[in-house]
Motif scaffolding. Structure first.
Motif, PDB file in Angstrom:
ATOM      1  N   LEU A  12      -1.798 -25.245 -68.357  1.00  0.00           N
ATOM      2  CA  LEU A  12      -0.725 -24.252 -68.496  1.00  0.00           C
ATOM      3  C   LEU A  12       0.375 -24.502 -67.470  1.00  0.00           C
ATOM      4  CD1 LEU A  12       0.439 -21.606 -69.655  1.00  0.00           C
ATOM      5  CD2 LEU A  12      -0.955 -20.371 -67.994  1.00  0.00           C
ATOM      6  N   ILE A  13      -0.011 -24.745 -66.231  1.00  0.00           N
ATOM      7  CA  ILE A  13       0.974 -24.997 -65.168  1.00  0.00           C
ATOM      8  C   ILE A  13       1.784 -26.249 -65.488  1.00  0.00           C
ATOM      9  CG2 ILE A  13       1.258 -25.605 -62.724  1.00  0.00           C
ATOM     10  CD1 ILE A  13      -1.250 -23.855 -62.193  1.00  0.00           C
ATOM     11  N   LYS A  27       7.389 -28.805 -70.080  1.00  0.00           N
ATOM     12  CA  LYS A  27       7.997 -28.348 -71.337  1.00  0.00           C
ATOM     13  C   LYS A  27       7.658 -26.876 -71.547  1.00  0.00           C
ATOM     14  CE  LYS A  27       8.917 -30.079 -75.991  1.00  0.00           C
ATOM     15  NZ  LYS A  27       9.232 -28.782 -76.587  1.00  0.00           N
ATOM     16  N   PRO A  28       8.372 -25.992 -70.873  1.00  0.00           N
ATOM     17  CA  PRO A  28       8.028 -24.561 -70.897  1.00  0.00           C
ATOM     18  C   PRO A  28       8.028 -23.922 -72.275  1.00  0.00           C
ATOM     19  CG  PRO A  28      10.119 -24.954 -69.756  1.00  0.00           C
ATOM     20  CD  PRO A  28       9.535 -26.283 -70.033  1.00  0.00           C
ATOM     21  N   ASP A  29       8.722 -24.532 -73.250  1.00  0.00           N
ATOM     22  CA  ASP A  29       8.751 -23.962 -74.604  1.00  0.00           C
ATOM     23  C   ASP A  29       7.560 -24.401 -75.439  1.00  0.00           C
ATOM     24  OD1 ASP A  29      11.370 -22.659 -74.378  1.00  0.00           O
ATOM     25  OD2 ASP A  29      12.091 -24.706 -74.178  1.00  0.00           O
ATOM     26  N   GLY A  30       6.688 -25.246 -74.890  1.00  0.00           N
ATOM     27  CA  GLY A  30       5.526 -25.713 -75.628  1.00  0.00           C
ATOM     28  C   GLY A  30       5.837 -26.922 -76.486  1.00  0.00           C
ATOM     29  N   VAL A  86       0.750 -20.949 -75.649  1.00  0.00           N
ATOM     30  CA  VAL A  86       1.858 -21.460 -74.824  1.00  0.00           C
ATOM     31  C   VAL A  86       1.952 -22.977 -74.946  1.00  0.00           C
ATOM     32  CG1 VAL A  86       2.723 -21.712 -72.463  1.00  0.00           C
ATOM     33  CG2 VAL A  86       1.745 -19.534 -73.196  1.00  0.00           C
ATOM     34  N   ILE A 141       2.340 -27.664 -68.450  1.00  0.00           N
ATOM     35  CA  ILE A 141       3.218 -27.416 -69.609  1.00  0.00           C
ATOM     36  C   ILE A 141       4.441 -26.604 -69.198  1.00  0.00           C
ATOM     37  CG2 ILE A 141       3.379 -26.094 -71.760  1.00  0.00           C
ATOM     38  CD1 ILE A 141       2.081 -28.716 -72.241  1.00  0.00           C
ATOM     39  N   LEU A 142       4.226 -25.578 -68.362  1.00  0.00           N
ATOM     40  CA  LEU A 142       5.352 -24.739 -67.919  1.00  0.00           C
ATOM     41  C   LEU A 142       6.345 -25.535 -67.073  1.00  0.00           C
ATOM     42  CD1 LEU A 142       3.490 -21.415 -67.011  1.00  0.00           C
ATOM     43  CD2 LEU A 142       4.958 -21.840 -68.992  1.00  0.00           C
ATOM     44  N   LEU A 143       5.845 -26.506 -66.327  1.00  0.00           N
ATOM     45  CA  LEU A 143       6.723 -27.330 -65.497  1.00  0.00           C
ATOM     46  C   LEU A 143       7.459 -28.395 -66.317  1.00  0.00           C
ATOM     47  CD1 LEU A 143       4.436 -27.903 -62.361  1.00  0.00           C
ATOM     48  CD2 LEU A 143       6.493 -26.474 -62.475  1.00  0.00           C
ATOM     49  N   ASN A 199      13.802 -24.540 -77.734  1.00  0.00           N
ATOM     50  CA  ASN A 199      14.518 -24.008 -76.577  1.00  0.00           C
ATOM     51  C   ASN A 199      15.603 -23.063 -77.056  1.00  0.00           C
ATOM     52  OD1 ASN A 199      15.584 -23.534 -74.099  1.00  0.00           O
ATOM     53  ND2 ASN A 199      16.465 -25.549 -73.795  1.00  0.00           N
ATOM     54  N   VAL A 243      -3.189 -19.363 -73.381  1.00  0.00           N
ATOM     55  CA  VAL A 243      -2.787 -20.687 -72.880  1.00  0.00           C
ATOM     56  C   VAL A 243      -2.563 -21.635 -74.057  1.00  0.00           C
ATOM     57  CG1 VAL A 243      -3.554 -22.720 -71.576  1.00  0.00           C
ATOM     58  CG2 VAL A 243      -3.942 -20.426 -70.646  1.00  0.00           C
TER      59      VAL A 243
END
Length: 306
Positions: free
Chosen positions: A286-287, A293-296, A243, A289-291, A301, A240
């Protein structure tokens, strides 16, 4: 209501925990940066490193109570653990991952999960399911500083983590192998055409990541004890962290680890979350961040060309 000193204590505890997450997250991010593959057996390599360190330290120490020898034996045990886990990481890559490099992306993932179960169940079979305490190689009496309780093991954890991260950064940026790793990460086929031994680079990546996991496992043992299942949750949280920072980015792994440790330690008391629910914070982040900025945070990107 907690006082400012208490929150500063939580913050310090969070930095210590985050330093461990960062060390482990580096292994995930290095492998992903080169192979675009998540090594879900990484947490169990951490566990193997903790057991190796504990057994080596106990054997070296014997019945001696000499303070200097205890510290020397601890660092020797850490080096032995790093070497063993580096070889283990290379062996796992050669046997379980290399034959599947050109297979469907699901195949190496399932293989990694299989390796994870083999390591954790193998450790439970050999060492039993009871957790063991990793004895401190020094007096861990807290030092009081403006009301904060700073333990020697916190100082050791933060110092070792910073040194390891600086050494890794220098290795990747300044050595020939580090440059080869960056080249393979950017473009593997072109790297092969330029004469880079891609198989050697990948093996070295697994070796370094596994060695760092061993250090993280030993440092984590002071807080979580050594057990066959210790790598499961710690490994997932380190993933996590990778990510959050931007998996594939070394600086991102460091940042993500420190951030996650601080958020866990400060966020739980600040929001009144019970200690039993503290693990949920990592996966909630984690959820989010994925929603969002999924690239962290430091990730880029990248679009795949068809």
């Amino acid at each position: 209501m907690a006082t400012i000193i208490q929150y500063l204590q939580y913050f310090l505890n969070g930095i210590t925990l985050g330093a461990i997450y960062a060390l482990i997250a580096l292994g995930y991010t290095m492998v992903y940066g080169i192979l675009k593959f998540i090594n879900f057996a990484h947490g169990d390599i951490l566990m193997v490193g903790a057991y190796t360190g504990l057994l080596t330290y106990t054997a070296l120490l014997g019945s001696s109570e000499n303070a200097a020898w205890m510290l020397i034996a601890f660092f020797i045990a850490m080096l032995v653990s790093m070497a063993f886990c580096a070889l283990l990481g290379m062996f796992i890559e050669r046997v379980a991952y290399k034959p599947l490099r050109n297979a469907n992306r699901l195949a190496p993932l399932l293989s990694a999960i299989g390796v994870s179960f083999i390591l954790s169940n193998g450790a439970a079979w050999i060492f039993g399911t009871q957790s063991r305490r990793f004895p401190y190689p020094f007096d861990d009496t807290p030092i009081n500083f403006i009301g904060l309780a700073i333990t020697p093991h916190q100082i050791l954890t933060i110092a070792v983590s910073i040194i390891m991260m600086l050494v890794l950064t220098a290795f990747v940026n300044r050595t020939r192998m580090g440059k080869a790793m960056r080249a393979v990460s950017l473009d593997q086929p072109t790297s092969e055409l330029m004469g880079i031994d891609v198989n050697r680079v990948i093996s070295m990546t697994f070796a370094i990541g596994s060695a760092l996991a061993a250090v993280g496992g030993i440092l984590a043992s002071f807080d979580f004890r050594v057990s066959a299942s210790m790598g499961t949750m710690t490994g997932l949280k380190a993933f996590v962290a990778a990510v959050i920072g931007g998996i594939g980015n070394i600086q991102g792994a460091m940042l993500g680890g420190i951030m996650l440790g601080i958020i866990e330690s400060v966020g739980a008391p600040l929001l009144g979350i019970p200690s039993a629910m503290r693990d949920a914070i990592a996966f909630l982040i984690l959820i989010i961040i994925l929603l969002v900025k999924p690239d962290g945070i430091l990730g880029k990107n990248e679009r795949e060309k068809v």
